[in-house]
Scaffold this active site. Structure first.
Site, PDB file in Angstrom:
ATOM      1  N   CYS A   2      36.203  51.187  45.721  1.00  0.00           N
ATOM      2  CA  CYS A   2      35.977  52.531  46.258  1.00  0.00           C
ATOM      3  C   CYS A   2      35.388  52.465  47.665  1.00  0.00           C
ATOM      4  CB  CYS A   2      34.989  53.284  45.381  1.00  0.00           C
ATOM      5  SG  CYS A   2      35.572  53.453  43.707  1.00  0.00           S
ATOM      6  N   ARG A  27      40.259  48.327  51.576  1.00  0.00           N
ATOM      7  CA  ARG A  27      39.484  47.915  50.402  1.00  0.00           C
ATOM      8  C   ARG A  27      40.285  48.061  49.104  1.00  0.00           C
ATOM      9  NH1 ARG A  27      33.820  48.133  51.348  1.00  0.00           N
ATOM     10  NH2 ARG A  27      33.381  48.835  49.238  1.00  0.00           N
ATOM     11  N   TRP A  73      39.014  53.518  43.548  1.00  0.00           N
ATOM     12  CA  TRP A  73      39.717  52.415  42.886  1.00  0.00           C
ATOM     13  C   TRP A  73      39.345  52.536  41.423  1.00  0.00           C
ATOM     14  CZ3 TRP A  73      38.491  47.837  40.219  1.00  0.00           C
ATOM     15  CH2 TRP A  73      39.530  46.892  40.150  1.00  0.00           C
ATOM     16  N   ASN A  99      30.553  54.647  44.354  1.00  0.00           N
ATOM     17  CA  ASN A  99      31.215  53.350  44.255  1.00  0.00           C
ATOM     18  C   ASN A  99      30.379  52.505  43.312  1.00  0.00           C
ATOM     19  OD1 ASN A  99      32.350  50.813  44.598  1.00  0.00           O
ATOM     20  ND2 ASN A  99      31.472  50.489  46.625  1.00  0.00           N
ATOM     21  N   GLY A 100      30.991  51.995  42.248  1.00  0.00           N
ATOM     22  CA  GLY A 100      30.245  51.188  41.288  1.00  0.00           C
ATOM     23  C   GLY A 100      30.600  51.602  39.876  1.00  0.00           C
ATOM     24  N   GLU A 486      45.676  27.847  46.572  1.00  0.00           N
ATOM     25  CA  GLU A 486      45.576  28.951  47.524  1.00  0.00           C
ATOM     26  C   GLU A 486      46.971  29.476  47.909  1.00  0.00           C
ATOM     27  OE1 GLU A 486      43.445  30.939  48.453  1.00  0.00           O
ATOM     28  OE2 GLU A 486      44.082  31.722  50.377  1.00  0.00           O
ATOM     29  N   LYS A 490      48.191  33.291  47.259  1.00  0.00           N
ATOM     30  CA  LYS A 490      48.687  34.155  48.348  1.00  0.00           C
ATOM     31  C   LYS A 490      50.019  34.774  47.971  1.00  0.00           C
ATOM     32  CE  LYS A 490      45.974  34.638  50.041  1.00  0.00           C
ATOM     33  NZ  LYS A 490      44.606  34.275  50.126  1.00  0.00           N
ATOM     34  N   GLU A 493      49.667  37.416  44.940  1.00  0.00           N
ATOM     35  CA  GLU A 493      48.956  38.677  45.167  1.00  0.00           C
ATOM     36  C   GLU A 493      49.707  39.634  46.086  1.00  0.00           C
ATOM     37  OE1 GLU A 493      44.999  38.361  46.760  1.00  0.00           O
ATOM     38  OE2 GLU A 493      45.552  36.777  48.148  1.00  0.00           O
ATOM     39  N   HIS A 509      52.391  16.987  32.631  1.00  0.00           N
ATOM     40  CA  HIS A 509      51.649  17.335  31.409  1.00  0.00           C
ATOM     41  C   HIS A 509      51.921  18.782  30.990  1.00  0.00           C
ATOM     42  CE1 HIS A 509      49.500  13.548  31.509  1.00  0.00           C
ATOM     43  NE2 HIS A 509      49.332  13.742  32.812  1.00  0.00           N
ATOM     44  N   LYS A 608      39.870  44.748  48.421  1.00  0.00           N
ATOM     45  CA  LYS A 608      39.437  43.720  49.373  1.00  0.00           C
ATOM     46  C   LYS A 608      38.097  43.130  48.969  1.00  0.00           C
ATOM     47  CE  LYS A 608      39.538  41.203  53.082  1.00  0.00           C
ATOM     48  NZ  LYS A 608      40.344  39.974  52.985  1.00  0.00           N
TER      49      LYS A 608
HETATM   50  O1  M6R Z   1      34.869  38.678  49.644  1.00  0.00           O
HETATM   51  P1  M6R Z   1      34.989  37.459  48.781  1.00  0.00           P
HETATM   52  O2  M6R Z   1      35.392  36.257  49.518  1.00  0.00           O
HETATM   53  O3  M6R Z   1      33.775  37.232  47.930  1.00  0.00           O
HETATM   54  O4  M6R Z   1      36.178  37.819  47.787  1.00  0.00           O
HETATM   55  C1  M6R Z   1      36.583  36.951  46.777  1.00  0.00           C
HETATM   56  C2  M6R Z   1      37.942  37.301  46.255  1.00  0.00           C
HETATM   57  O5  M6R Z   1      37.947  38.608  45.737  1.00  0.00           O
HETATM   58  C3  M6R Z   1      39.024  37.185  47.322  1.00  0.00           C
HETATM   59  O6  M6R Z   1      39.064  35.919  47.893  1.00  0.00           O
HETATM   60  C4  M6R Z   1      40.403  37.521  46.724  1.00  0.00           C
HETATM   61  O7  M6R Z   1      40.786  36.542  45.815  1.00  0.00           O
HETATM   62  C5  M6R Z   1      41.451  37.684  47.829  1.00  0.00           C
HETATM   63  N1  M6R Z   1      42.328  38.749  47.495  1.00  0.00           N
HETATM   64  C6  M6R Z   1      42.280  36.482  48.038  1.00  0.00           C
HETATM   65  O8  M6R Z   1      43.254  36.654  48.991  1.00  0.00           O
END
Ligand code: M6R
Length: 613
Positions: A2, A27, A73, A99-100, A486, A490, A493, A509, A608
């Protein structure tokens, strides 16, 4: 997560709020709303984007110099108009954005239902504004006192802003566990409120980060900060480092692409002033300040989530290899609930781009309670994680707006490399000449990343061939195993293609069962001691007709016959190779996602900064 924007001053609030909400779009959200105060209190809200809300405001009364806006959100209740914020009290006199998560909302709601309240939404937030009005009425308290009384009953996390029809010069905000910033405008009595500084930066660079358990009251053009127990606090006014240009796309079609291309600079900024290749010097303030502690550290525990956790995994190799310190890397969300064993001579390093990730914050708090020293490696200046840390270092990558983390990851790995080198120096686990060599090579990395970015056209063509794949496998070993993880994250997501990252030797395995002519396999096979073994893994994939995209060191033609595609990246030290090898994987995901017409900067369901559990 949010997003919150609030305004009180002499200007029309609605325009400022809508602009602010657009800045917070990164966000992640599913609905948006505004409340405006001008004699009466008007609330407009809508499922969908801020643009949908804006269109729905055509022809409506949007006058008012006090107001607040929200991007939601969804947590409690599906994303729709009625669950969108702001929510109102039964009389309609009060309105709140939040937010929360109010964890005990069901208990609070039960009590209110018994007292005759009826609810319009399925949210936890509506319960809070009912509770405040209920307390005002039944306990005959002022708005401020009722807000404090209601918050003292709340279990959970919140950043809230409240408007009251009967308090036209008033704006009340509070925080516990979710971020909230106050911007001090240039006109007397002008204040901005926001979840982070991005909506504020074009109006002022003077901000106050509200602390947990604090309430901000703006009344008769003055700001007062109190604790929830009514103790007045002296606010600390901070100057913002970011500028407006950093928040715009600068000619790129997406923030993600802009941020990928910013990496030569962001990596440079993350080591600027901290290393000197002529002398081999490493100058990290926290290492100086905690010299004695660091010399006695017996174990490092690195915590983070998502991409930041991957940076932690790269750092595990770095710290063990270079500084010979045992390392554990933990998902913050698991660590916080595991009753972990922590010794006084452990050092915890908390890694986060946003500095607001709820699980990472909770894990740090736990580690602190258990007596550990906690460092933060964080990008957002002034955010909660650096404020909770004993020491640490900012990554200085600049604002990262794309939900998929790119430049923040390479900056995190850079800063963690500096820590590993500093500890290697302190512990004399590497010779001075070797340290100097690595520091010099670190200084060369931005140029090499620039070179790697020139692979864009080639990667675009590969993306065209595999954009419709249903699955992807990413393989790497040693330093490049986390890079495989990673790369897979990427891709999944932003393109919604299922992807897995694996240590290459683990393929046989299990994952090898998935390989057929439909399966693209990205293998990070740059020069290192694992190279020959990786070639064998590629053979195994090819024997099952999988499609191999190999990332190799420039000049290596050894895989030209075997692999379907070979991407040559600049040569560097093995321990620095994750920074370079990540670049083609970022570009590959980006192009595939764009070709699949996905919303690259705001992928579905993602936020975000994840400020709730
Ligand atoms: O702000 P942060 O680095 O603590 O966030 C952690 C994860 O939420 C963040 O890295 C998330 O996995 C991203 N979408 C990756 O691209």
């Amino acid at each position: 997560m949010c997003g919150i924007v609030g305004y009180i001053g002499n200007k029309q609030a609605c325009e400022i709020i809508l602009k602010g909400l657009k800045r917070l779009e990164y966000r992640g959200y599913d609905s948006a709303g505004v409340a405006l105060l001008n004699g009466d209190l008007r609330v407009y809200k809508k499922q969908g984007k801020v643009l949908d809300l804006e269109e729905s405001l055509n022809g409506k009364n949007i006058e008012g110099t006090i107001g607040m806006g929200h991007t939601r959100w969804a947590t409690h209740g599906e994303p729709n108009d009625k669950n969108a914020h702001p929510h109102q009290s039964p009389t309609g006199d009060l309105s709140v954005i939040h937010n929360g998560i109010i964890e005990n909302y069901a208990t609070l709601k039960e009590g209110l239902l018994q007292r005759g309240h009826t609810f319009k939404s399925d949210t936890d937030t509506e319960v809070l504004i009912h509770l405040i009005e209920d307390i005002m009425k039944n306990a005959n308290l002022s708005l401020q006192d009722a807000v404090r009384a209601a918050l003292s009953q709340v279990v959970g996390a919140y950043a809230i802003v409240i408007l009251s029809k009967n308090h036209p010069e008033h704006l009340i905000a509070a925080r516990k566990g979710s971020p909230l910033v106050v911007g001090i405008g240039t006109d007397r009595g002008e204040f901005f409120l926001a979840s982070d500084a991005t909506p504020i930066v074009e109006y002022t660079n003077q901000v106050i980060y509200i602390k947990d358990g604090e309430i901000a009251i703006i009344e008769n053009k003055e700001l007062t900060i109190k604790t929830i127990d009514n103790v007045i606090q002296t606010p600390y006014i901070q100057e913002l480092e970011m500028n407006l240009e950093q928040l715009e796309k600068g000619g790129y079609p997406h923030f993600m692409l802009k941020e990928i291309y910013e990496q030569p600079k962001s990596i440079f900024d993350s080591f600027r002033g901290r290393i000197d290749g002529r002398t081999g010097n490493i100058n990290m303030r926290s290492v100086r300040d905690y010299q004695e502690k660091l010399s006695k550290v017996n174990r490092l525990i690195l915590i983070g989530c998502g991409t930041s956790w991957h940076a932690g995994l790269v750092a595990e190799y770095l710290f063990e290899d270079l500084a010979r310190v045992p390392v554990e890397v933990e998902y913050a969300s698991e660590f916080r609930y595991r009753n972990p064993v922590i010794y006084p001579d452990d050092l915890i390093i908390s890694i986060s781009q946003s500095g607001e990730t709820a699980d990472t914050l909770a894990a740090m708090e736990l580690a602190k309670q258990k007596g550990a020293t906690v460092f933060g490696v964080c990008n957002v200046v002034g955010s909660s994680i650096p404020r909770l840390s004993h020491g640490g270092a900012y990554t200085h990558a600049g604002p990262e707006i794309g939900v998929a983390s790119t430049k923040a990851f390479t900056a995190q790995v850079t800063v963690l490399t500096l820590y590993a080198l500093a500890m290697a120096k302190q512990r004399e686990t590497l010779s001075s000449s070797r340290i100097k060599q690595l520091v010099k090579e670190m200084e060369a990395i931005p140029k090499k990343v620039e070179q790697a970015l020139k692979l864009n056209d080639k990667i675009y063509k590969i993306a065209e061939l595999y954009k419709d794949a249903k699955n992807f496998l990413y393989l790497g070993r040693g330093y490049n195993f986390p890079v495989a993880l990673e790369g897979a994250l990427k891709l999944k997501e932003i393109s919604y293609i299922h992807a897995e990252g694996y240590p290459a030797a683990e393929m046989k395995h299990g994952p090898i069962a998935l390989i057929d002519e439909e399966m693209p396999v990205v293998v990070i096979a740059t020069n290192n001691e694992h190279y020959e073994k990786l070639v064998s893994n590629i053979q195994e994939v090819k024997a099952r007709k999988g499609k191999v995209i190999a990332i190799v060191t420039e000049g290596n033609t050894g895989l030209n016959e075997l692999a379907d595609h070979v991407i040559e990246v600049p040569e560097t030290e093995n321990c620095l190779s994750p920074i370079i090898n990540t670049i083609p994987l970022q570009l590959l995901s980006y192009h595939i996602a764009v070709m699949r017409e996905c919303n690259v900067d705001q992928p579905r369901n993602l936020a975000k900064s994840v400020t709730v559990e």
